[in-house]
Scaffold this motif. Structure first.
Motif, PDB file in Angstrom:
ATOM      1  N   GLY A  25      57.922  47.942  -2.156  1.00  0.00           N
ATOM      2  CA  GLY A  25      58.626  47.358  -1.282  1.00  0.00           C
ATOM      3  C   GLY A  25      59.105  47.231   0.466  1.00  0.00           C
ATOM      4  N   LEU A  61      51.724  39.256  -3.212  1.00  0.00           N
ATOM      5  CA  LEU A  61      52.412  38.346  -4.268  1.00  0.00           C
ATOM      6  C   LEU A  61      52.245  36.897  -4.872  1.00  0.00           C
ATOM      7  CD1 LEU A  61      56.040  36.748  -1.338  1.00  0.00           C
ATOM      8  CD2 LEU A  61      55.566  38.752  -3.876  1.00  0.00           C
ATOM      9  N   LEU A  72      63.123  44.013  -2.571  1.00  0.00           N
ATOM     10  CA  LEU A  72      62.248  42.809  -3.105  1.00  0.00           C
ATOM     11  C   LEU A  72      60.621  43.705  -2.938  1.00  0.00           C
ATOM     12  CD1 LEU A  72      60.552  39.867  -4.150  1.00  0.00           C
ATOM     13  CD2 LEU A  72      60.048  40.075  -1.369  1.00  0.00           C
ATOM     14  N   GLN A  73      60.005  43.687  -4.166  1.00  0.00           N
ATOM     15  CA  GLN A  73      59.239  44.391  -4.966  1.00  0.00           C
ATOM     16  C   GLN A  73      58.042  43.816  -6.187  1.00  0.00           C
ATOM     17  OE1 GLN A  73      61.522  49.141  -5.036  1.00  0.00           O
ATOM     18  NE2 GLN A  73      61.067  48.071  -6.941  1.00  0.00           N
ATOM     19  N   TYR A  74      56.758  44.872  -5.329  1.00  0.00           N
ATOM     20  CA  TYR A  74      55.600  43.671  -6.097  1.00  0.00           C
ATOM     21  C   TYR A  74      54.910  45.592  -6.875  1.00  0.00           C
ATOM     22  CZ  TYR A  74      51.362  42.236  -7.372  1.00  0.00           C
ATOM     23  OH  TYR A  74      50.331  41.682  -8.137  1.00  0.00           O
ATOM     24  N   ASN A 114      55.756  40.719 -12.458  1.00  0.00           N
ATOM     25  CA  ASN A 114      55.780  41.176 -11.305  1.00  0.00           C
ATOM     26  C   ASN A 114      56.320  41.612 -10.026  1.00  0.00           C
ATOM     27  OD1 ASN A 114      53.538  42.582 -13.436  1.00  0.00           O
ATOM     28  ND2 ASN A 114      52.304  43.824 -12.205  1.00  0.00           N
ATOM     29  N   ILE A 115      56.934  40.580  -9.320  1.00  0.00           N
ATOM     30  CA  ILE A 115      58.813  40.443  -8.572  1.00  0.00           C
ATOM     31  C   ILE A 115      59.103  40.800  -9.128  1.00  0.00           C
ATOM     32  CG2 ILE A 115      58.222  39.039  -6.939  1.00  0.00           C
ATOM     33  CD1 ILE A 115      56.128  38.000  -7.187  1.00  0.00           C
ATOM     34  N   CYS A 144      53.410  43.630   0.548  1.00  0.00           N
ATOM     35  CA  CYS A 144      54.011  41.853  -0.400  1.00  0.00           C
ATOM     36  C   CYS A 144      53.875  41.091  -0.430  1.00  0.00           C
ATOM     37  CB  CYS A 144      55.954  42.539   0.032  1.00  0.00           C
ATOM     38  SG  CYS A 144      56.783  43.581  -1.229  1.00  0.00           S
TER      39      CYS A 144
END
Length: 210
Positions: free
Chosen positions: A128, A18, A112-114, A74-75, A14
């Motif tokens: 994430g 980012l 929180l994910q990518y 994408n976040i 992550c």
């Protein structure tokens, strides 16, 4: 160390990605997922009452619901919810005597994910890291008139998975989470130790994008 590998990997990826450009999940979009999660506690659930009672918890499967909002390309921030998971507990002393108990819990998790949507149009992995709050209820121990209480737990959670698109806005998701769950336990109001649940949660779900 091994059980924390997912958390370390998720946090590292992550942090490194980012700022990476991607195309398939624009800012302002969101997804909803419906599926099932299999909660598998760690093999060693610890012991209670000054290490005199070895603890063993079984696994369980329940329906799950996720929602994710993409505040940047994408976040996203994902919220995981589920129907209550049920776990039978086996407490075994040194002589082999067994005491049965059980509990239910809800493990809402925010991550929180990518999403690596620019890597392959047919396979879209993501990673994430977040926080989990697990609340326990309907505890019961089969020991005379004793009362069992499993306290709520807060811990970190790691998440990895892959989306397999089946249409422009639809996908099938396969994922895995590691969740740090180590609640304190009380018997008749007295603290008797901590249970190491620390489960892997394996899921399959249908994802709809909006």
């Amino acid at each position: 160390m091994k059980r924390h590998a997912l958390l370390i990997a998720a946090a590292t990826v992550c942090t490194m990605t980012l700022a990476t450009s991607a195309i398939a999940a624009p800012a302002g979009s969101w997804t909803v997922g419906v599926g099932a999660g299999y909660v598998m506690p760690t093999d060693d659930n610890g012991s209670l009452v000054n290490d005199t009672l070895k603890v063993d918890l079984d696994s369980d499967t329940r329906p799950t619901l996720t929602g994710e909002y993409f505040f940047a390309e994408n976040i996203g921030v994902e919220v995981l919810a589920a129907l209550p998971f049920h776990h039978d507990m086996t407490l075994t002393d040194a002589a082999g005597n067994v005491i049965k108990a059980k509990t239910q819990h809800l493990p809402p998790t925010v991550s929180l994910q990518y999403h690596f949507d620019n890597m392959n149009t047919m396979v879209k992995p993501f990673v994430g890291v977040g926080v989990n709050y697990t609340t326990f209820f309907k505890e019961r121990i089969y020991l005379n008139e004793s009362s069992l209480k499993v306290k709520d737990s807060v811990g970190v959670a790691g998440h990895i998975g892959v989306d397999f698109p089946i249409a422009a806005r639809d996908a099938v998701r396969v994922d895995a989470r590691y969740i740090n769950i180590e609640p304190d336990v009380e018997l008749n109001g007295n603290d008797i130790g901590t249970v190491d649940i620390n489960p892997w949660v394996f899921g399959v779900s249908y994802i709809k994008s909006f």
